[in-house]
Design an enzyme around this catalytic site. Structure first.
Site, mmCIF file in Angstrom:
data_model
loop_
_atom_site.group_PDB
_atom_site.id
_atom_site.type_symbol
_atom_site.label_atom_id
_atom_site.label_comp_id
_atom_site.label_asym_id
_atom_site.label_seq_id
_atom_site.Cartn_x
_atom_site.Cartn_y
_atom_site.Cartn_z
ATOM 1 N N CYS A 235 -8.862 22.065 -7.374
ATOM 2 C CA CYS A 235 -9.253 22.694 -6.103
ATOM 3 C C CYS A 235 -10.770 22.777 -5.937
ATOM 4 O O CYS A 235 -11.317 22.371 -4.908
ATOM 5 C CB CYS A 235 -8.605 24.072 -5.972
ATOM 6 S SG CYS A 235 -9.235 25.358 -7.090
ATOM 7 N N HIS A 283 -8.623 30.074 -6.545
ATOM 8 C CA HIS A 283 -8.306 28.907 -5.710
ATOM 9 C C HIS A 283 -9.260 28.870 -4.524
ATOM 10 O O HIS A 283 -9.659 29.910 -3.984
ATOM 11 C CB HIS A 283 -6.862 28.961 -5.216
ATOM 12 C CG HIS A 283 -6.411 27.681 -4.579
ATOM 13 N ND1 HIS A 283 -6.269 26.498 -5.279
ATOM 14 C CD2 HIS A 283 -6.100 27.383 -3.282
ATOM 15 C CE1 HIS A 283 -5.872 25.535 -4.454
ATOM 16 N NE2 HIS A 283 -5.767 26.047 -3.241
ATOM 17 N N HIS A 295 -6.728 21.077 0.701
ATOM 18 C CA HIS A 295 -6.941 21.582 -0.660
ATOM 19 C C HIS A 295 -6.118 20.775 -1.661
ATOM 20 O O HIS A 295 -5.225 20.013 -1.297
ATOM 21 C CB HIS A 295 -6.602 23.074 -0.758
ATOM 22 C CG HIS A 295 -5.149 23.397 -0.564
ATOM 23 N ND1 HIS A 295 -4.488 24.363 -1.285
ATOM 24 C CD2 HIS A 295 -4.209 22.882 0.282
ATOM 25 C CE1 HIS A 295 -3.231 24.438 -0.898
ATOM 26 N NE2 HIS A 295 -3.031 23.553 0.054
#
Length: 320
Positions: A235, A283, A295
């Protein structure tokens, strides 16, 4: 040169912080359920926490190495300056010898043989007996010796820190690879094939537009832990690579990116801004407009478009 402090996160890891790779609940998520696919998804998300800790430690190690290189770069000129000052002191000693100044000779001889500033305390008491010119020369030598000794102490500390960080990095890597092997043995649905890359919804200007276009170009590529391209990403690797394409460097770690950007409100968000998830900031995604993000979700998935609120949002940030 002041000693660089050990980053808090690296210090916490060094103190023995451990992260469970079990099916413990993710912050903001429900407790594990019996459905195999959901259990695998939760395990993979727990793994992402550890991956981001690995990324954080890798950034800390990079900072340590940069600090060590900077200290080493300074030590060379210091050592040359010391030699130059020693030459000047030798010339003063020669003049003192010719004039018969025995006290000055004793002080200068001690200075010329001094390896550390600690050896200079006694002789420096007699510096008042020397002329102002001599005093300036010897003071410069003393200061250079002191700076060199401090630089050497800093390098020693950095070497010890680097060895500790390298051991922690190896341990994190082993933990991640062990969990990946465990997840590979669990039955579960295959990740659907990558869909055709959608067109950009609208033109986005400037650096943000370059970052968004880069993110769109990565759609369908696989998630890979610690990946920063060009074939796969995690990520924070995706968001740092997207903004690198726009000329902005971001650290390869979600929490560090959060600290590096300008925090903004939900109402102020624009395409190219970063979206951070969960209380522990493990994240991050890039906002592409129209309530959507791009993402790299987790192990076993591909880079994709999701709703911006697909998980609990911790905040928004604007790089640059």
């Amino acid at each position: 040169m002041p000693t660089t402090a050990l980053p808090r996160r690296a210090a916490a890891l060094a103190a023995g912080m451990t992260v469970a790779l079990s099916l413990a609940p993710v912050p903001g998520r429900a407790a594990p359920v019996s459905d195999p696919a959901e259990r695998i998804a939760q395990a993979a998300e727990q793994l992402e926490i550890v991956v981001e800790q690995y990324n954080d430690l890798r950034e800390a190690l990079r900072e340590t190495r940069a600090s060590s290189a900077a200290i080493h770069a300074e030590m060379g000129p210091l050592e040359r300056a010391i030699e130059a000052h020693r030459t000047e002191v030798s010339l003063i000693a020669a003049r003192a010898y010719r004039t018969g100044d025995t006290r000055a000779l004793g002080v200068l001889g001690t200075l010329l043989g001094a390896a550390t500033p600690e050896n200079l305390a006694g002789p420096l008491i007699l510096l008042e007996r020397l002329s102002r010119e001599r005093h300036r020369t010897i003071a410069a030598l003393t200061e250079a010796l002191d700076r060199l000794a401090q630089a050497r102490r800093t390098v020693d500390a950095l070497v010890a820190r680097q060895r500790s960080q390298e051991r922690q990095l190896a341990a994190r890597k082993l933990a991640i690879e062990t969990e990946l092997a465990r997840l590979a043995r669990l039955p579960g649905p295959d990740e659907p094939a990558a869909e055709a890359v959608p067109r950009l919804p609208e033109a986005v200007p400037g650096a943000a537009g370059r970052a968004v276009r880069f993110a769109y170009a990565q759609l369908g590529k696989p998630y890979r832990w610690a990946g920063d391209g060009p074939d796969a990403y995690d990520c924070s690797g995706l968001t740092s690579a997207a903004w690198a394409a726009a000329g902005v460097r971001l650290p390869h770690n979600a929490a560090r990116q959060y600290r590096a950007v300008t925090l903004i409100s939900r109402a102020a968000r624009q395409a190219g801004d970063l979206v951070f998830y969960y209380r522990d900031l493990h994240h991050v995604a890039i906002y592409v407009g129209d309530g959507k993000i791009i993402h790299a979700p987790r192990t076993g998935t591909r880079i994709r478009i999701d709703r911006v609120d697909y998980q609990p949002i911790a905040g928004y940030g604007r790089p640059g």
